[in-house]
Design a protein around this motif. Sequence first.
Motif, PDB file in Angstrom:
ATOM      1  N   PHE A 205       0.831  -1.207   0.000  1.00  0.00           N
ATOM      2  CA  PHE A 205       0.000   0.000   0.000  1.00  0.00           C
ATOM      3  C   PHE A 205       0.869   1.262   0.000  1.00  0.00           C
ATOM      4  CE2 PHE A 205      -2.564   3.285   2.036  1.00  0.00           C
ATOM      5  CZ  PHE A 205      -3.810   3.127   1.452  1.00  0.00           C
ATOM      6  N   PHE A 206       1.825   1.341   0.904  1.00  0.00           N
ATOM      7  CA  PHE A 206       2.620   2.565   1.019  1.00  0.00           C
ATOM      8  C   PHE A 206       3.670   2.674  -0.086  1.00  0.00           C
ATOM      9  CE2 PHE A 206       0.854   2.265   5.353  1.00  0.00           C
ATOM     10  CZ  PHE A 206       0.261   3.516   5.392  1.00  0.00           C
ATOM     11  N   ALA A 207       4.104   1.542  -0.627  1.00  0.00           N
ATOM     12  CA  ALA A 207       4.982   1.595  -1.799  1.00  0.00           C
ATOM     13  C   ALA A 207       4.216   2.147  -3.003  1.00  0.00           C
ATOM     14  CB  ALA A 207       5.544   0.206  -2.109  1.00  0.00           C
ATOM     15  N   LEU A 208       2.953   1.746  -3.143  1.00  0.00           N
ATOM     16  CA  LEU A 208       2.114   2.252  -4.229  1.00  0.00           C
ATOM     17  C   LEU A 208       1.866   3.749  -4.068  1.00  0.00           C
ATOM     18  CD1 LEU A 208       0.342   1.442  -6.720  1.00  0.00           C
ATOM     19  CD2 LEU A 208      -1.563   1.247  -5.109  1.00  0.00           C
ATOM     20  N   ILE A 209       1.622   4.186  -2.853  1.00  0.00           N
ATOM     21  CA  ILE A 209       1.400   5.610  -2.590  1.00  0.00           C
ATOM     22  C   ILE A 209       2.608   6.432  -3.028  1.00  0.00           C
ATOM     23  CG2 ILE A 209       1.413   7.249  -0.646  1.00  0.00           C
ATOM     24  CD1 ILE A 209      -0.810   5.701   0.597  1.00  0.00           C
ATOM     25  N   GLU A 210       3.789   5.948  -2.710  1.00  0.00           N
ATOM     26  CA  GLU A 210       5.007   6.673  -3.097  1.00  0.00           C
ATOM     27  C   GLU A 210       5.204   6.631  -4.611  1.00  0.00           C
ATOM     28  OE1 GLU A 210       9.808   6.732  -2.095  1.00  0.00           O
ATOM     29  OE2 GLU A 210       8.444   5.436  -0.955  1.00  0.00           O
ATOM     30  N   GLN A 211       4.987   5.465  -5.206  1.00  0.00           N
ATOM     31  CA  GLN A 211       5.200   5.301  -6.650  1.00  0.00           C
ATOM     32  C   GLN A 211       4.251   6.169  -7.464  1.00  0.00           C
ATOM     33  OE1 GLN A 211       5.122   1.178  -8.084  1.00  0.00           O
ATOM     34  NE2 GLN A 211       3.966   1.860  -9.845  1.00  0.00           N
ATOM     35  N   GLU A 212       2.999   6.242  -7.042  1.00  0.00           N
ATOM     36  CA  GLU A 212       1.977   6.960  -7.809  1.00  0.00           C
ATOM     37  C   GLU A 212       1.758   8.392  -7.320  1.00  0.00           C
ATOM     38  OE1 GLU A 212       0.587   5.820 -10.499  1.00  0.00           O
ATOM     39  OE2 GLU A 212       1.461   3.795 -10.382  1.00  0.00           O
ATOM     40  N   ASN A 213       2.559   8.840  -6.360  1.00  0.00           N
ATOM     41  CA  ASN A 213       2.450  10.197  -5.815  1.00  0.00           C
ATOM     42  C   ASN A 213       1.046  10.457  -5.277  1.00  0.00           C
ATOM     43  OD1 ASN A 213       3.400  12.707  -5.079  1.00  0.00           O
ATOM     44  ND2 ASN A 213       3.093  13.623  -7.095  1.00  0.00           N
ATOM     45  N   ILE A 214       0.521   9.492  -4.532  1.00  0.00           N
ATOM     46  CA  ILE A 214      -0.801   9.613  -3.935  1.00  0.00           C
ATOM     47  C   ILE A 214      -0.714  10.499  -2.699  1.00  0.00           C
ATOM     48  CG2 ILE A 214      -2.712   8.369  -2.855  1.00  0.00           C
ATOM     49  CD1 ILE A 214      -2.381   7.787  -5.852  1.00  0.00           C
ATOM     50  N   VAL A 215      -1.603  11.501  -2.619  1.00  0.00           N
ATOM     51  CA  VAL A 215      -1.583  12.408  -1.473  1.00  0.00           C
ATOM     52  C   VAL A 215      -2.804  12.255  -0.578  1.00  0.00           C
ATOM     53  CG1 VAL A 215      -0.129  14.111  -2.631  1.00  0.00           C
ATOM     54  CG2 VAL A 215      -2.631  14.277  -2.824  1.00  0.00           C
ATOM     55  N   GLU A 216      -3.831  11.563  -1.039  1.00  0.00           N
ATOM     56  CA  GLU A 216      -4.982  11.289  -0.180  1.00  0.00           C
ATOM     57  C   GLU A 216      -5.688  10.026  -0.637  1.00  0.00           C
ATOM     58  OE1 GLU A 216      -8.312  14.204  -0.543  1.00  0.00           O
ATOM     59  OE2 GLU A 216      -7.001  15.188  -2.013  1.00  0.00           O
ATOM     60  N   TYR A 217      -6.376   9.385   0.318  1.00  0.00           N
ATOM     61  CA  TYR A 217      -7.118   8.168  -0.003  1.00  0.00           C
ATOM     62  C   TYR A 217      -8.315   8.027   0.929  1.00  0.00           C
ATOM     63  CZ  TYR A 217      -4.447   6.098   3.924  1.00  0.00           C
ATOM     64  OH  TYR A 217      -3.890   5.841   5.148  1.00  0.00           O
ATOM     65  N   TYR A 218      -9.339   7.305   0.462  1.00  0.00           N
ATOM     66  CA  TYR A 218     -10.564   7.104   1.214  1.00  0.00           C
ATOM     67  C   TYR A 218     -11.031   5.661   1.010  1.00  0.00           C
ATOM     68  CZ  TYR A 218     -10.583  12.211   0.959  1.00  0.00           C
ATOM     69  OH  TYR A 218     -10.233  13.530   1.038  1.00  0.00           O
ATOM     70  N   LEU A 219     -11.297   4.979   2.091  1.00  0.00           N
ATOM     71  CA  LEU A 219     -11.802   3.614   2.026  1.00  0.00           C
ATOM     72  C   LEU A 219     -13.298   3.633   1.778  1.00  0.00           C
ATOM     73  CD1 LEU A 219     -11.409   0.539   2.433  1.00  0.00           C
ATOM     74  CD2 LEU A 219     -11.835   0.929   4.859  1.00  0.00           C
ATOM     75  N   CYS A 220     -13.741   2.928   0.751  1.00  0.00           N
ATOM     76  CA  CYS A 220     -15.177   2.782   0.484  1.00  0.00           C
ATOM     77  C   CYS A 220     -15.649   1.495   1.163  1.00  0.00           C
ATOM     78  CB  CYS A 220     -15.433   2.722  -1.020  1.00  0.00           C
ATOM     79  SG  CYS A 220     -14.831   4.185  -1.909  1.00  0.00           S
ATOM     80  N   THR A 221     -16.580   1.611   2.093  1.00  0.00           N
ATOM     81  CA  THR A 221     -16.981   0.463   2.904  1.00  0.00           C
ATOM     82  C   THR A 221     -18.256  -0.206   2.415  1.00  0.00           C
ATOM     83  OG1 THR A 221     -18.174   1.928   4.418  1.00  0.00           O
ATOM     84  CG2 THR A 221     -15.885   1.404   4.968  1.00  0.00           C
ATOM     85  N   GLU A 222     -18.855   0.324   1.355  1.00  0.00           N
ATOM     86  CA  GLU A 222     -20.094  -0.267   0.854  1.00  0.00           C
ATOM     87  C   GLU A 222     -19.994  -0.520  -0.649  1.00  0.00           C
ATOM     88  OE1 GLU A 222     -23.827   1.306   3.091  1.00  0.00           O
ATOM     89  OE2 GLU A 222     -22.612   3.041   2.561  1.00  0.00           O
ATOM     90  N   PHE A 223     -20.797  -1.487  -1.116  1.00  0.00           N
ATOM     91  CA  PHE A 223     -20.980  -1.727  -2.541  1.00  0.00           C
ATOM     92  C   PHE A 223     -19.660  -1.938  -3.269  1.00  0.00           C
ATOM     93  CE2 PHE A 223     -24.463   1.377  -1.437  1.00  0.00           C
ATOM     94  CZ  PHE A 223     -25.408   0.399  -1.199  1.00  0.00           C
ATOM     95  N   SER A 224     -18.880  -2.889  -2.810  1.00  0.00           N
ATOM     96  CA  SER A 224     -17.609  -3.198  -3.463  1.00  0.00           C
ATOM     97  C   SER A 224     -17.414  -4.706  -3.489  1.00  0.00           C
ATOM     98  CB  SER A 224     -16.447  -2.539  -2.726  1.00  0.00           C
ATOM     99  OG  SER A 224     -15.226  -2.920  -3.325  1.00  0.00           O
ATOM    100  N   PRO A 225     -16.833  -5.227  -4.566  1.00  0.00           N
ATOM    101  CA  PRO A 225     -16.552  -6.662  -4.631  1.00  0.00           C
ATOM    102  C   PRO A 225     -15.279  -7.051  -3.888  1.00  0.00           C
ATOM    103  CG  PRO A 225     -15.847  -5.619  -6.649  1.00  0.00           C
ATOM    104  CD  PRO A 225     -16.499  -4.542  -5.824  1.00  0.00           C
TER     105      PRO A 225
END
Length: 339
Positions: A205-225
């Motif tokens: 997860f944190f390697a992906l954040i660094e690689q993709e320059n992610i600055v924010e994220y939100y967990l969706c807790t409904e309606f997901s496979p």
Amino acid sequence: MMLKHNKKKINAYYYPTTVVFLDDHQAFLDSIPLALEANVVYQAFSNPQDAVNYINSHTQYHPLMEKDVSWADDHSCYHYKLDVTSIFHQTHEDKRLYEPSVLITDYAMPGNDYNGLDVCQSIDNPYVKKILLTGVADEQVAIEALNNKLIDYYLKKSAQDILPQINELIQRYQQDYFGDMTRVIREGLKVTSPLIDDPAIEEYFFALIEQENIVEYYLCTEFSPASLDFLMINAMGKRHKLLLFTQDDIKTHRDVAADAGAPAALLTALENPSSLPLFPSLDGFYHPDLEENWQQYIYPITKIYGYGEESYLAAFIQTIDIPQIQKAPSVSSQQNKTT
């Protein structure tokens, strides 16, 4: 005080926030831009009341979660879920980026009505992390404040390595700010989606954040496979999806597709997947209307071997068709207020 290693944990959500500095010495305030890491946005004040007013007027600390009252019939306990509507509304407003999460304040400020502890006591938001800068004579006061949980940390202002320590504390406490706010949801996730605490998932997860320059994220807790479904936003406002599947999730995906009369090629692909679908249906599963073009919703995966016997599949999706949002400010673009 010695800093201790603080392993990052995946929070229910995270977005850029602001650090507030308070010091009556202008020379210290002037040194801040030279010492801070490039991704830190800050506001600087020399007047205690102005700092308090800024923090309390820019606070939006109500967590992006709500009680799901339908989950328990007797209402003796509740299931908490993230308020998806509020999340998508918030990501289109830039005011979230100026929310104070960390206060770094000098203790002794002669000539002012407030000292650093008075300021800490005046902060309305209980989640703001407070770091007190002390002189040699103030250390006992700081220890008592720490023991009474009025502050989270103190640093001797005369320490030679104070600026590296401040940078490390900012990185830690901006994460902890959201961890404390979403503790209720995260405790529930440890039961329903224990992979959130698997070190292999955290590393990915944190390697992906660094690689993709992610600055924010939100967990969706409904309606997901997927067991974990994150909306991720990079520094330029581009949105992505990260889906983390368990083997049980894959079985459910295939069972739903089979019950809906999915093409044999899709069912075969789900038997031993090298890619996974995310369909444009309410819950992300296959629907009969998608029979003719299901291939366009297939995405490559990464296999993650957990620290136990479990293995997981991750799909990172470039959702370029979703409108861009307000770009997160950098230190150089943020107007820093010194009073």
